[in-house]
Design a protein around this motif. Structure first.
Motif, PDB file in Angstrom:
ATOM      1  N   TRP A  28      68.260  27.814  51.746  1.00  0.00           N
ATOM      2  CA  TRP A  28      66.881  27.840  51.265  1.00  0.00           C
ATOM      3  C   TRP A  28      65.960  27.063  52.184  1.00  0.00           C
ATOM      4  CZ3 TRP A  28      64.488  24.399  47.071  1.00  0.00           C
ATOM      5  CH2 TRP A  28      63.310  24.965  46.584  1.00  0.00           C
ATOM      6  N   ASN A  29      64.775  27.609  52.427  1.00  0.00           N
ATOM      7  CA  ASN A  29      63.794  26.956  53.293  1.00  0.00           C
ATOM      8  C   ASN A  29      62.747  26.167  52.515  1.00  0.00           C
ATOM      9  OD1 ASN A  29      62.194  28.937  52.190  1.00  0.00           O
ATOM     10  ND2 ASN A  29      61.712  29.945  54.118  1.00  0.00           N
ATOM     11  N   GLY A  30      62.914  26.061  51.205  1.00  0.00           N
ATOM     12  CA  GLY A  30      61.996  25.294  50.378  1.00  0.00           C
ATOM     13  C   GLY A  30      60.861  26.099  49.786  1.00  0.00           C
ATOM     14  N   LYS A  31      60.722  27.347  50.163  1.00  0.00           N
ATOM     15  CA  LYS A  31      59.653  28.194  49.642  1.00  0.00           C
ATOM     16  C   LYS A  31      60.178  29.010  48.465  1.00  0.00           C
ATOM     17  CE  LYS A  31      57.414  28.597  54.113  1.00  0.00           C
ATOM     18  NZ  LYS A  31      57.000  29.501  55.177  1.00  0.00           N
ATOM     19  N   PHE A  32      59.302  29.239  47.501  1.00  0.00           N
ATOM     20  CA  PHE A  32      59.723  30.022  46.342  1.00  0.00           C
ATOM     21  C   PHE A  32      59.681  31.492  46.709  1.00  0.00           C
ATOM     22  CE2 PHE A  32      59.647  31.782  42.076  1.00  0.00           C
ATOM     23  CZ  PHE A  32      60.665  31.038  41.503  1.00  0.00           C
ATOM     24  N   GLY A  33      60.824  32.091  46.724  1.00  0.00           N
ATOM     25  CA  GLY A  33      60.979  33.513  47.049  1.00  0.00           C
ATOM     26  C   GLY A  33      62.356  33.923  46.582  1.00  0.00           C
ATOM     27  N   GLY A  36      64.787  30.937  46.455  1.00  0.00           N
ATOM     28  CA  GLY A  36      64.250  29.988  45.478  1.00  0.00           C
ATOM     29  C   GLY A  36      64.446  30.478  44.058  1.00  0.00           C
ATOM     30  N   LYS A  37      64.256  31.769  43.850  1.00  0.00           N
ATOM     31  CA  LYS A  37      64.468  32.355  42.524  1.00  0.00           C
ATOM     32  C   LYS A  37      65.949  32.298  42.150  1.00  0.00           C
ATOM     33  CE  LYS A  37      60.483  35.380  42.695  1.00  0.00           C
ATOM     34  NZ  LYS A  37      59.997  36.742  42.815  1.00  0.00           N
ATOM     35  N   ASP A  53      69.884  23.446  53.406  1.00  0.00           N
ATOM     36  CA  ASP A  53      68.481  23.454  53.808  1.00  0.00           C
ATOM     37  C   ASP A  53      68.366  24.267  55.094  1.00  0.00           C
ATOM     38  OD1 ASP A  53      66.037  22.664  55.226  1.00  0.00           O
ATOM     39  OD2 ASP A  53      65.818  21.181  53.618  1.00  0.00           O
ATOM     40  N   ASN A  55      66.001  24.511  57.139  1.00  0.00           N
ATOM     41  CA  ASN A  55      65.255  23.839  58.201  1.00  0.00           C
ATOM     42  C   ASN A  55      66.069  22.742  58.878  1.00  0.00           C
ATOM     43  OD1 ASN A  55      62.803  25.341  57.678  1.00  0.00           O
ATOM     44  ND2 ASN A  55      62.634  24.111  55.830  1.00  0.00           N
TER      45      ASN A  55
END
Length: 62
Positions: A28-33, A36-37, A53, A55
């Motif tokens: 996950w890159n920390g963005k809700f998508g 993230g879902k 992570d 990144n």
């Protein structure tokens, strides 16, 4: 799961996969998508999540 497309078919697929799993691996890159879902679903269902992570490549168990 179903034979025809519906607006919520992707969410249903993700929920099914998480419910069938003992562990969930999420990059996950920390963005809700998408990821993230998936992370949100796994946490709601109380699954053990291995989070990478995207990144920093840090690995956490949540």
């Amino acid at each position: 799961m179903q034979r025809h497309y519906s607006k919520d078919c992707i969410r249903k697929k993700k929920e099914y996969m998480v419910k069938q799993s003992n562990y969930v691996l999420v990059v996950w890159n920390g963005k809700f998508g998408g990821s993230g879902k998936l992370l949100s679903i796994a946490r709601t269902l109380g699954k053990i999540v291995i989070l990478i992570d995207a990144n920093t490549y840090e690995v956490r168990l949540i």
